[in-house]
Design an enzyme around this catalytic site. Sequence first.
Site, PDB file in Angstrom:
ATOM      1  N   CYS A  22       0.842  -1.195   0.000  1.00 52.32           N
ATOM      2  CA  CYS A  22       0.000   0.000   0.000  1.00 52.32           C
ATOM      3  C   CYS A  22       0.878   1.246   0.000  1.00 52.32           C
ATOM      4  CB  CYS A  22      -0.931   0.010   1.214  1.00 52.32           C
ATOM      5  SG  CYS A  22      -0.048   0.173   2.789  1.00 52.32           S
ATOM      6  N   CYS A  25       3.540   1.584   2.638  1.00 53.47           N
ATOM      7  CA  CYS A  25       4.775   0.835   2.367  1.00 53.47           C
ATOM      8  C   CYS A  25       5.735   1.670   1.532  1.00 53.47           C
ATOM      9  CB  CYS A  25       4.452  -0.467   1.623  1.00 53.47           C
ATOM     10  SG  CYS A  25       3.545  -1.672   2.604  1.00 53.47           S
ATOM     11  N   ASP A 424       8.751  25.060 -34.132  1.00 55.48           N
ATOM     12  CA  ASP A 424       9.877  25.434 -34.972  1.00 55.48           C
ATOM     13  C   ASP A 424       9.444  25.248 -36.426  1.00 55.48           C
ATOM     14  OD1 ASP A 424      12.656  25.903 -35.773  1.00 55.48           O
ATOM     15  OD2 ASP A 424      12.660  23.767 -36.237  1.00 55.48           O
ATOM     16  N   ASP A 629      12.694  19.924 -33.716  1.00 59.12           N
ATOM     17  CA  ASP A 629      13.247  18.676 -34.250  1.00 59.12           C
ATOM     18  C   ASP A 629      14.253  18.030 -33.312  1.00 59.12           C
ATOM     19  OD1 ASP A 629      15.536  20.180 -34.490  1.00 59.12           O
ATOM     20  OD2 ASP A 629      15.520  20.259 -36.673  1.00 59.12           O
ATOM     21  N   ASP A 633      17.066  22.784 -31.524  1.00 65.91           N
ATOM     22  CA  ASP A 633      16.044  23.435 -30.709  1.00 65.91           C
ATOM     23  C   ASP A 633      16.123  23.043 -29.240  1.00 65.91           C
ATOM     24  OD1 ASP A 633      14.814  24.670 -32.979  1.00 65.91           O
ATOM     25  OD2 ASP A 633      13.941  22.736 -33.477  1.00 65.91           O
TER      26      ASP A 633
END
Length: 739
Positions: A22, A25, A424, A629, A633
């Site tokens: 859970c 834990c 771009d 790309d 960039d």
Amino acid sequence: MTTPTSGNPPLRIDLGIHGMTCASCVARAERALKKVPGVAEVAVNLATESARVLVAPSEQIEARLKRAIRDAGYEPVAANAAVDAPSDSAWAGFGPVALGLVLSVPLMLPMLGDLLGQHWMLPAWLQFALATPVQFVLGARFYKAGWHALLARSGNMDLLVSLGTTAGWALSVWLWLQSPADEMPHLYFEASAVVITLVLLGKWLEARAKRQTTSAIRALHALRPDVAHLLGLDGEMDVPVDELLAGDRLVVRPGERFAVDGLVLEGQSQVDESMLTGEPLPVAKKEGDPITGGTLNGDGRLVITVKAVGVDTVLAHIITLVEDAQAGKAPIQRLVDQVSAVFVPVVLVLALATLLGWWFTGHAFDVALINAVTVLVIACPCALGLATPVAIMAGTGVAAQHGILIKDAQALELAHKAQVVVFDKTGTLTVGQARLTDFVVLPGQDEARWLAVAAAIQSGSSHPLARAVVAAAAERHISLPEVSQVLSTPGKGLQGTVDNQDYVIGNLAWIGSLGGQLAALDDAVARLQTAGATLAALAHRGSEGVQVLALMAFGDEPKESAAPAIASLRARGIRVMMLSGDQQVAAQAMARRVGLTPDEVISDVLPGDKAAHVSALKQGGQTVVMVGDGINDAPALAAADVGMAMANAGGGTDVAMHAAGITLMRGDLALVASALDISRRTVAKIRQNLFWAFVYNVVGIPLAAFGVLNPVMAGAAMALSSVSVMANALLLKRWRPGL
């Protein structure tokens, strides 16, 4: 022990953790790992049963981390144990559940008999004989895990289950022993046994669902063949893929998967890349074309040369990215972790208050105790711990199958908030390759002849514009004449001799400086410059000077998906912008072709300044997504709230995958809207799961405290809560782009 130097970069270690049940834990495992000297950051994931640790390099650090996990009461295993676990049988691990059902169903007979007006009460000794193995054999895992939680001064689901069911079992034994021999007391053995069986059933259903959430990772692992056909001096030889080296030559037969990344040396075929890019149509491959490991060869025999192996392949990077996203925590998970840290202690207090409240108001002790047990059983925080990670696993997995790689959970959570998407231009909105868009000749001249001359002179050049002219001639199946005495003038153009006639090709300024007159083509020049084209001219150089024969216009073509993608984003209420290093005229011309208005274009931008423009948009309080790309960039992608890198055919795939939070594995711009959509749907599933997990406890605990529920109903509801969260997240696997 070696003391790490401060200059060493942190080491990332992935570990598997078995035994977590859970959200509490998760918190306990994280606390244990953070106590190890040198640990800088820890993220434990319940759904993947794994931990990701950033730690300063030191001697035996991995062993120390594993020891910390074991001391916390869990079992350290291999990092991919949950993913690699065998899943051949849908009923794997059902044995304990089946045994629990066999022993518990008889205990439920009296309850069923009451509904039918029958009294099927079993003797007390038989109830004891049936319930005790369930309690202490099948339920041993809860005692073990609960004991470790107590030692760590924390609580978890196992502690709540073990306390509640033990109290019910002990109460039943006490009532049995205290009752007269001729009297049948009301016992609660069925409650304890059925609760344990239902919890085991819920855990088994969770495990089945987890295997489905990790199906995307397993499918990617399955793409890698174990053996490759190495081409040596003695012919073909089968060797393990792990032994391949860069530069080896491999034979790939029809219908086989490519083992590694490479280049085609011989042959032609169609390659199915759908599992990596999401592109359903096969891609034609010929000599010189790149091959990605894991893709499926069609009906042609290919010989390839190996370019990347092992962890350096594109497939290995993709698997790593998907695993990273599934192992990471979304920001919303931090709230859940904070709640879970105090959840179990609060529940224990509420259970004690329930016991005392019922007892002190005059009710029998057994009634008070059973209501307290019901509070303990129904309040297990399993659903809270699973709500976020299972949705992230399902969302990132299905996205990867359709060519959308989500690098981290934060990008997934932020993308759906996008208010501005910045594209771009070159290579993103456009094809990224120069094309000959116009070839204008003087009236009465033979266009095909002069195109053949221009292509012949430029056939030996590697300049992008020269290649565009040669490609245009090839598309029209024009035969090229013999050319000689080709001379290049850098930055200006070329000159050469065809059929004993001298010709020059170059930019308009150079042609003009040589005496060439463009007056007859002025209208075409003005029109093409307005359209943003790059211009060059072909001229004949003879005794009468330089005579212009043809005007060539070059431009980048927009992708077919650009305009529909922009329209789709606008329909969602998202503002769209374009960043370009081109001059204003060229940028505006391309913007018109893809459906952008002049005020949505930022032109004359140097590569280093793109990030500043993205940051300026963010300063207005808007959530900005940058699409590029992934090569030049990178700063802008990093500056945006969410960077989307578009892998391209020009070799930028590896760079793209490391430059942004989301990578689009093919050039289809429709994937931008799809990425925003899967983000929206995944976050919606997270919120739905958290809502129901919280509501379940907010409603269930008071009902249990006021005696409306009994332990059996609470156990069923607890199991159902976890399974419903898993099932809701798995609905994401039905997602498809555009739906």
